[in-house]
Design a protein around this motif. Structure first.
Motif, PDB file in Angstrom:
ATOM      1  N   GLU A   1      -9.156  -3.118  -8.647  1.00 42.00           N
ATOM      2  CA  GLU A   1      -7.762  -3.516  -8.832  1.00 42.00           C
ATOM      3  C   GLU A   1      -6.810  -2.448  -8.285  1.00 42.00           C
ATOM      4  O   GLU A   1      -5.777  -2.751  -7.677  1.00 42.00           O
ATOM      5  CB  GLU A   1      -7.486  -3.752 -10.318  1.00 42.00           C
ATOM      6  CG  GLU A   1      -6.063  -4.155 -10.643  1.00 42.00           C
ATOM      7  CD  GLU A   1      -5.648  -5.486 -10.048  1.00 42.00           C
ATOM      8  OE1 GLU A   1      -4.426  -5.723  -9.883  1.00 42.00           O
ATOM      9  OE2 GLU A   1      -6.549  -6.307  -9.715  1.00 42.00           O
ATOM     10  N   LEU A   2      -7.219  -1.140  -8.497  1.00 39.40           N
ATOM     11  CA  LEU A   2      -6.396  -0.052  -7.957  1.00 39.40           C
ATOM     12  C   LEU A   2      -6.389  -0.076  -6.434  1.00 39.40           C
ATOM     13  O   LEU A   2      -5.381   0.194  -5.788  1.00 39.40           O
ATOM     14  CB  LEU A   2      -6.896   1.309  -8.466  1.00 39.40           C
ATOM     15  CG  LEU A   2      -6.676   1.596  -9.953  1.00 39.40           C
ATOM     16  CD1 LEU A   2      -7.311   2.936 -10.330  1.00 39.40           C
ATOM     17  CD2 LEU A   2      -5.183   1.632 -10.264  1.00 39.40           C
ATOM     18  N   LYS A   3      -7.570  -0.380  -5.848  1.00 38.84           N
ATOM     19  CA  LYS A   3      -7.646  -0.487  -4.386  1.00 38.84           C
ATOM     20  C   LYS A   3      -6.709  -1.585  -3.881  1.00 38.84           C
ATOM     21  O   LYS A   3      -6.037  -1.429  -2.853  1.00 38.84           O
ATOM     22  CB  LYS A   3      -9.084  -0.792  -3.959  1.00 38.84           C
ATOM     23  CG  LYS A   3     -10.056   0.342  -4.168  1.00 38.84           C
ATOM     24  CD  LYS A   3     -11.457  -0.090  -3.742  1.00 38.84           C
ATOM     25  CE  LYS A   3     -12.483   1.025  -3.960  1.00 38.84           C
ATOM     26  NZ  LYS A   3     -13.841   0.592  -3.551  1.00 38.84           N
ATOM     27  N   LYS A   4      -6.692  -2.699  -4.607  1.00 39.32           N
ATOM     28  CA  LYS A   4      -5.820  -3.814  -4.218  1.00 39.32           C
ATOM     29  C   LYS A   4      -4.343  -3.385  -4.278  1.00 39.32           C
ATOM     30  O   LYS A   4      -3.574  -3.641  -3.357  1.00 39.32           O
ATOM     31  CB  LYS A   4      -6.075  -4.994  -5.151  1.00 39.32           C
ATOM     32  CG  LYS A   4      -5.193  -6.201  -4.863  1.00 39.32           C
ATOM     33  CD  LYS A   4      -5.510  -7.320  -5.840  1.00 39.32           C
ATOM     34  CE  LYS A   4      -4.591  -8.518  -5.598  1.00 39.32           C
ATOM     35  NZ  LYS A   4      -4.878  -9.618  -6.562  1.00 39.32           N
ATOM     36  N   ARG A   5      -3.961  -2.705  -5.395  1.00 43.14           N
ATOM     37  CA  ARG A   5      -2.578  -2.239  -5.534  1.00 43.14           C
ATOM     38  C   ARG A   5      -2.239  -1.232  -4.443  1.00 43.14           C
ATOM     39  O   ARG A   5      -1.131  -1.236  -3.886  1.00 43.14           O
ATOM     40  CB  ARG A   5      -2.365  -1.596  -6.904  1.00 43.14           C
ATOM     41  CG  ARG A   5      -2.436  -2.573  -8.065  1.00 43.14           C
ATOM     42  CD  ARG A   5      -2.174  -1.836  -9.373  1.00 43.14           C
ATOM     43  NE  ARG A   5      -0.819  -1.318  -9.382  1.00 43.14           N
ATOM     44  CZ  ARG A   5       0.133  -1.754 -10.187  1.00 43.14           C
ATOM     45  NH1 ARG A   5      -0.106  -2.742 -11.033  1.00 43.14           N
ATOM     46  NH2 ARG A   5       1.351  -1.216 -10.143  1.00 43.14           N
ATOM     47  N   LEU A   6      -3.230  -0.340  -4.141  1.00 41.39           N
ATOM     48  CA  LEU A   6      -3.003   0.674  -3.107  1.00 41.39           C
ATOM     49  C   LEU A   6      -2.795   0.014  -1.751  1.00 41.39           C
ATOM     50  O   LEU A   6      -1.940   0.438  -0.956  1.00 41.39           O
ATOM     51  CB  LEU A   6      -4.187   1.644  -3.058  1.00 41.39           C
ATOM     52  CG  LEU A   6      -4.097   2.751  -2.012  1.00 41.39           C
ATOM     53  CD1 LEU A   6      -2.900   3.652  -2.268  1.00 41.39           C
ATOM     54  CD2 LEU A   6      -5.395   3.583  -1.995  1.00 41.39           C
ATOM     55  N   ASN A   7      -3.574  -1.021  -1.465  1.00 41.78           N
ATOM     56  CA  ASN A   7      -3.451  -1.721  -0.188  1.00 41.78           C
ATOM     57  C   ASN A   7      -2.062  -2.353  -0.048  1.00 41.78           C
ATOM     58  O   ASN A   7      -1.394  -2.237   0.988  1.00 41.78           O
ATOM     59  CB  ASN A   7      -4.537  -2.791  -0.088  1.00 41.78           C
ATOM     60  CG  ASN A   7      -4.486  -3.527   1.247  1.00 41.78           C
ATOM     61  OD1 ASN A   7      -4.769  -2.936   2.284  1.00 41.78           O
ATOM     62  ND2 ASN A   7      -4.113  -4.799   1.212  1.00 41.78           N
ATOM     63  N   ILE A   8      -1.612  -3.016  -1.126  1.00 46.43           N
ATOM     64  CA  ILE A   8      -0.284  -3.656  -1.095  1.00 46.43           C
ATOM     65  C   ILE A   8       0.801  -2.599  -0.956  1.00 46.43           C
ATOM     66  O   ILE A   8       1.738  -2.736  -0.156  1.00 46.43           O
ATOM     67  CB  ILE A   8      -0.075  -4.488  -2.372  1.00 46.43           C
ATOM     68  CG1 ILE A   8      -1.068  -5.660  -2.419  1.00 46.43           C
ATOM     69  CG2 ILE A   8       1.365  -4.999  -2.443  1.00 46.43           C
ATOM     70  CD1 ILE A   8      -1.051  -6.437  -3.725  1.00 46.43           C
ATOM     71  N   ALA A   9       0.689  -1.507  -1.749  1.00 43.45           N
ATOM     72  CA  ALA A   9       1.709  -0.454  -1.712  1.00 43.45           C
ATOM     73  C   ALA A   9       1.780   0.204  -0.344  1.00 43.45           C
ATOM     74  O   ALA A   9       2.866   0.568   0.138  1.00 43.45           O
ATOM     75  CB  ALA A   9       1.417   0.588  -2.793  1.00 43.45           C
ATOM     76  N   THR A  10       0.599   0.375   0.305  1.00 45.36           N
ATOM     77  CA  THR A  10       0.582   1.011   1.632  1.00 45.36           C
ATOM     78  C   THR A  10       1.324   0.156   2.659  1.00 45.36           C
ATOM     79  O   THR A  10       2.122   0.656   3.462  1.00 45.36           O
ATOM     80  CB  THR A  10      -0.863   1.238   2.087  1.00 45.36           C
ATOM     81  OG1 THR A  10      -1.534   2.070   1.132  1.00 45.36           O
ATOM     82  CG2 THR A  10      -0.889   1.921   3.456  1.00 45.36           C
ATOM     83  N   ASN A  11       1.047  -1.144   2.639  1.00 45.27           N
ATOM     84  CA  ASN A  11       1.731  -2.041   3.570  1.00 45.27           C
ATOM     85  C   ASN A  11       3.242  -2.070   3.295  1.00 45.27           C
ATOM     86  O   ASN A  11       4.069  -2.021   4.221  1.00 45.27           O
ATOM     87  CB  ASN A  11       1.166  -3.453   3.461  1.00 45.27           C
ATOM     88  CG  ASN A  11      -0.265  -3.532   3.965  1.00 45.27           C
ATOM     89  OD1 ASN A  11      -0.668  -2.742   4.827  1.00 45.27           O
ATOM     90  ND2 ASN A  11      -1.041  -4.465   3.424  1.00 45.27           N
ATOM     91  N   GLU A  12       3.614  -2.147   1.999  1.00 47.42           N
ATOM     92  CA  GLU A  12       5.027  -2.181   1.646  1.00 47.42           C
ATOM     93  C   GLU A  12       5.717  -0.861   2.007  1.00 47.42           C
ATOM     94  O   GLU A  12       6.861  -0.843   2.452  1.00 47.42           O
ATOM     95  CB  GLU A  12       5.180  -2.459   0.148  1.00 47.42           C
ATOM     96  CG  GLU A  12       4.803  -3.867  -0.274  1.00 47.42           C
ATOM     97  CD  GLU A  12       5.775  -4.894   0.276  1.00 47.42           C
ATOM     98  OE1 GLU A  12       6.974  -4.830  -0.042  1.00 47.42           O
ATOM     99  OE2 GLU A  12       5.323  -5.760   1.057  1.00 47.42           O
ATOM    100  N   TYR A  13       4.985   0.252   1.790  1.00 50.82           N
ATOM    101  CA  TYR A  13       5.570   1.562   2.078  1.00 50.82           C
ATOM    102  C   TYR A  13       5.955   1.683   3.556  1.00 50.82           C
ATOM    103  O   TYR A  13       7.040   2.164   3.895  1.00 50.82           O
ATOM    104  CB  TYR A  13       4.594   2.670   1.697  1.00 50.82           C
ATOM    105  CG  TYR A  13       5.089   4.050   2.050  1.00 50.82           C
ATOM    106  CD1 TYR A  13       5.946   4.729   1.196  1.00 50.82           C
ATOM    107  CD2 TYR A  13       4.734   4.663   3.248  1.00 50.82           C
ATOM    108  CE1 TYR A  13       6.426   5.993   1.510  1.00 50.82           C
ATOM    109  CE2 TYR A  13       5.219   5.913   3.585  1.00 50.82           C
ATOM    110  CZ  TYR A  13       6.058   6.587   2.709  1.00 50.82           C
ATOM    111  OH  TYR A  13       6.542   7.831   3.034  1.00 50.82           O
ATOM    112  N   SER A  14       5.050   1.246   4.430  1.00 51.36           N
ATOM    113  CA  SER A  14       5.336   1.337   5.870  1.00 51.36           C
ATOM    114  C   SER A  14       6.588   0.543   6.236  1.00 51.36           C
ATOM    115  O   SER A  14       7.429   0.989   7.023  1.00 51.36           O
ATOM    116  CB  SER A  14       4.128   0.812   6.668  1.00 51.36           C
ATOM    117  OG  SER A  14       2.985   1.590   6.413  1.00 51.36           O
ATOM    118  N   LYS A  15       6.689  -0.632   5.621  1.00 50.15           N
ATOM    119  CA  LYS A  15       7.856  -1.472   5.921  1.00 50.15           C
ATOM    120  C   LYS A  15       9.145  -0.815   5.417  1.00 50.15           C
ATOM    121  O   LYS A  15      10.134  -0.688   6.154  1.00 50.15           O
ATOM    122  CB  LYS A  15       7.674  -2.844   5.274  1.00 50.15           C
ATOM    123  CG  LYS A  15       8.847  -3.795   5.510  1.00 50.15           C
ATOM    124  CD  LYS A  15       8.607  -5.141   4.859  1.00 50.15           C
ATOM    125  CE  LYS A  15       8.631  -5.015   3.337  1.00 50.15           C
ATOM    126  NZ  LYS A  15       8.522  -6.347   2.664  1.00 50.15           N
TER     127      LYS A  15
END
Length: 586
Positions: A313-327
């Motif tokens: 679940e943390l990996k999933k949150r990290l993946n979403i946060a990484t994509n959002e962070y770049s944007k």
């Protein structure tokens, strides 16, 4: 014939009645002028009274809000009798306005005593002289009529004597005798004496006629002329005195306004802020950070749970946060740059007008967008950092599950395709960039510099143009330009291009169809040149102002559209500001 040689008596024959009527009209005209200045005095008095009432009312309002405006509603330190710089300025405005009201009342009194009363006196004196000349004319007219009557009487007496002589001659012819001959001789002597008296009366009348028409009437007409000239000359003096009285009053008003100007110049916009800060400063401590509070019945620490299945679940949150962070990181950088450019543009513009809000509102709009974008960036950045910090060396790669499809026959596909296997998203460590983006750099944003940008319409340069002054810019054919301000009818457009921001001829830009360039660049304002005439002298108090003298013909550069009381003009090749009330449009 020169004006000095003009004479009503010489030019107009037997025109006493017409001239006298005209003279009386001029004397009565003094009454109209007197009425004007008396009514003007009443208006000035009423204005003075209303102005005093106005200042009194606003003095009372100021007293009620003085403390709130100076140091706020709940100051930590009471100001006592101190007032903020802006209130000191406002107090001076009201005080000098009250003094202006007093000056207006004095002006009203001087209009009555120095102008109206003297006009009444002048009118009375002119009327007395006109009546005196009229009495002379009445005597001359009566005398002329008397002489004419005497001539008629002498003629009648002569005719009677002739008739008596003719009767005596007839009797002597019919019955000659010594008696009739002596009577005829006596009648002839009487007739001849009557004739002589008649001829004397005729000659006397003719001489008096000539005297009347060529001496007496011209003489009293010239006195009427002199009376009228004296009346006009004295009327001119009184009107000039009225102007002097008003000009002196306006000079005193101007002195009061200059005192206000001096107080305005001392009102640094930061003084009010300094006073407010001084009286509202408190001992302040940053609020404590939030910290983990374990459940009262489930004792735990503040570490992330990094075992499976929680780690997935943390990996999933990290993946979403990484994509959002770049944007959000890129959008924050873009907003930051736009905000810095907008702030830099406002800071380089030294002139403050009532149009200041457009630039400030634009900056605030950009700031609002930047804050929102950067808040989202920080949220995602923190989520990335905490997950990475607690995960340590664990593999944080995340493969999104792919939903399996059912075949038409109901059997499940047991394997993923090669494409599906390679559709995993890998997560890489993201370093914090707080130093370049975080809102702690708001002050840096306000002081940062960047090149200007424009979101408005664009234009294309059709022809080359070289700047001829500091507010223009150059361009080459084909240059792509951003339109900052469109042509307002002056023939010029404000653009931003490769050579910077400035004005260029509108006809040099691509509009709907290419136009042949004019042989020379149009002079700004040539389409509607507006001139001003200086009413009073004004000496410039700063480099941005322009000295003018009464009677100067000035080119209007920028009208007083913002209601500041200042107009920009050009005189003898120099531009600058001067009080709007010192000029009039021509």
């Amino acid at each position: 014939m020169s004006l000095d040689q003009l004479s009503i008596g010489n030019e107009l024959k037997d025109s006493y009645k017409a001239t006298s009527t005209w003279i009386k009209n001029g004397i009565n005209f003094l009454g109209d002028i007197d009425e004007f200045y008396r009514e003007r005095a009443v208006i000035e008095k009423e204005y003075s009274t209303k102005l005093k009432e106005l200042t009194k009312r606003f003095f009372e309002k100021k007293a009620k809000i003085s403390s709130n405006l100076s140091v706020g509603d709940e100051p930590q330190i009471t100001p006592g009798s101190l007032e903020s710089a802006s209130l000191v300025l406002w107090n001076d405005v009201l005080t000098q306005t009250e003094a202006i009201a007093d000056e207006k009342a004095n002006f009203s009194r001087e209009l009555q005593s120095k102008i109206s009363d003297n006009l009444v006196s002048l009118k009375g004196k002119c009327e007395r002289i006109e009546r005196q000349i009229g009495s002379i004319n009445e005597y001359l007219t009566t005398e002329k009529k008397s002489v004419e009557d005497e001539v008629a009487k002498a003629k009648k007496h002569y005719d009677s004597l002739c008739q008596s002589t003719e009767t005596a001659r007839d009797k002597n012819q019919k019955s000659p005798s010594d008696k009739h001959t002596r009577k005829l001789a006596d009648r002839e002597v009487e007739m001849n004496n009557g004739k002589n008296a008649y001829l004397i009366k005729i000659n006397m009348a003719n001489r008096l006629k000539d005297k009347y028409y060529y001496q007496d009437v011209p003489e009293i007409l010239d006195y009427l002329q002199e009376l009228n000239e004296d009346r006009v000359a004295l009327m001119n003096k009184l009107l000039k005195n009225a102007n002097i009285v008003e000009r002196n009053s306006l000079d005193k008003v101007k002195e009061k306004l200059h005192l206000i100007d001096n107080t305005i110049d001392q009102n640094n916009p930061k003084l009010d802020i300094a006073m407010f800060i001084k009286h509202n400063a408190v001992d302040w401590a940053e609020p404590q950070d939030f910290y983990f509070i374990p459940c009262s019945f489930w004792h735990d620490d503040e570490s992330l749970i990094i075992k499976e299945p929680e780690l997935t679940e943390l990996k999933k949150r990290l993946n979403i946060a990484t994509n959002e962070y770049s944007k959000f990181e890129q959008s924050s950088l873009d907003m930051k740059q736009s905000l810095e450019e907008s702030t830099a543009k406002r800071k380089t513009d030294e002139s403050i007008t009532l149009k200041f809000d457009s630039g400030l509102q634009n900056s605030l709009t950009l700031l609002s967008k930047f804050i929102k974008e950067d808040t989202n960036r920080v949220k995602n950045e923190v989520e990335i950092e905490i997950i990475q910090n607690f995960a340590g060396d664990k593999d944080l790669s995340y493969v999104a599950p792919v939903a399996q499809k059912k075949s038409r026959f109901g059997f499940l596909k047991g394997k993923k395709t090669e494409h599906e296997q390679n559709d995993a998203h890998s997560v890489h460590t993201v370093k914090s960039q707080t130093s370049s983006i975080l809102p702690s750099g708001i002050f840096n944003l306000r002081s940062g510099k960047g090149k200007e940008s424009s979101n408005g319409p664009t234009a294309k340069a059709l022809y080359a143009y070289a700047a001829t002054s500091a507010d223009e810019t150059g361009m080459h054919p084909g240059d792509e330009l951003s339109v900052v301000e469109e042509d307002d009818g002056s023939g010029w457009t404000l653009v931003t291009g490769p050579q910077g921001q400035g004005l260029v001829p509108t006809s040099y830009l691509e509009v709907k169809a290419a136009k042949k360039p004019p042989p020379v660049a149009p002079k700004r304002g040539a389409k509607r040149v507006q001139y001003l005439e200086a009413l009073y002298d004004y000496t410039a108090d700063g480099e941005d102002e322009l000295s003018i003298r009464a009677g100067d013909r000035i080119i209007l550069v920028e009208d007083d559209t913002d209601g500041s009381g200042w107009t920009e003009g050009e005189l003898n090749g120099e531009k600058g500001m001067f009080p709007t009330s010192y000029v009039k449009k021509v």
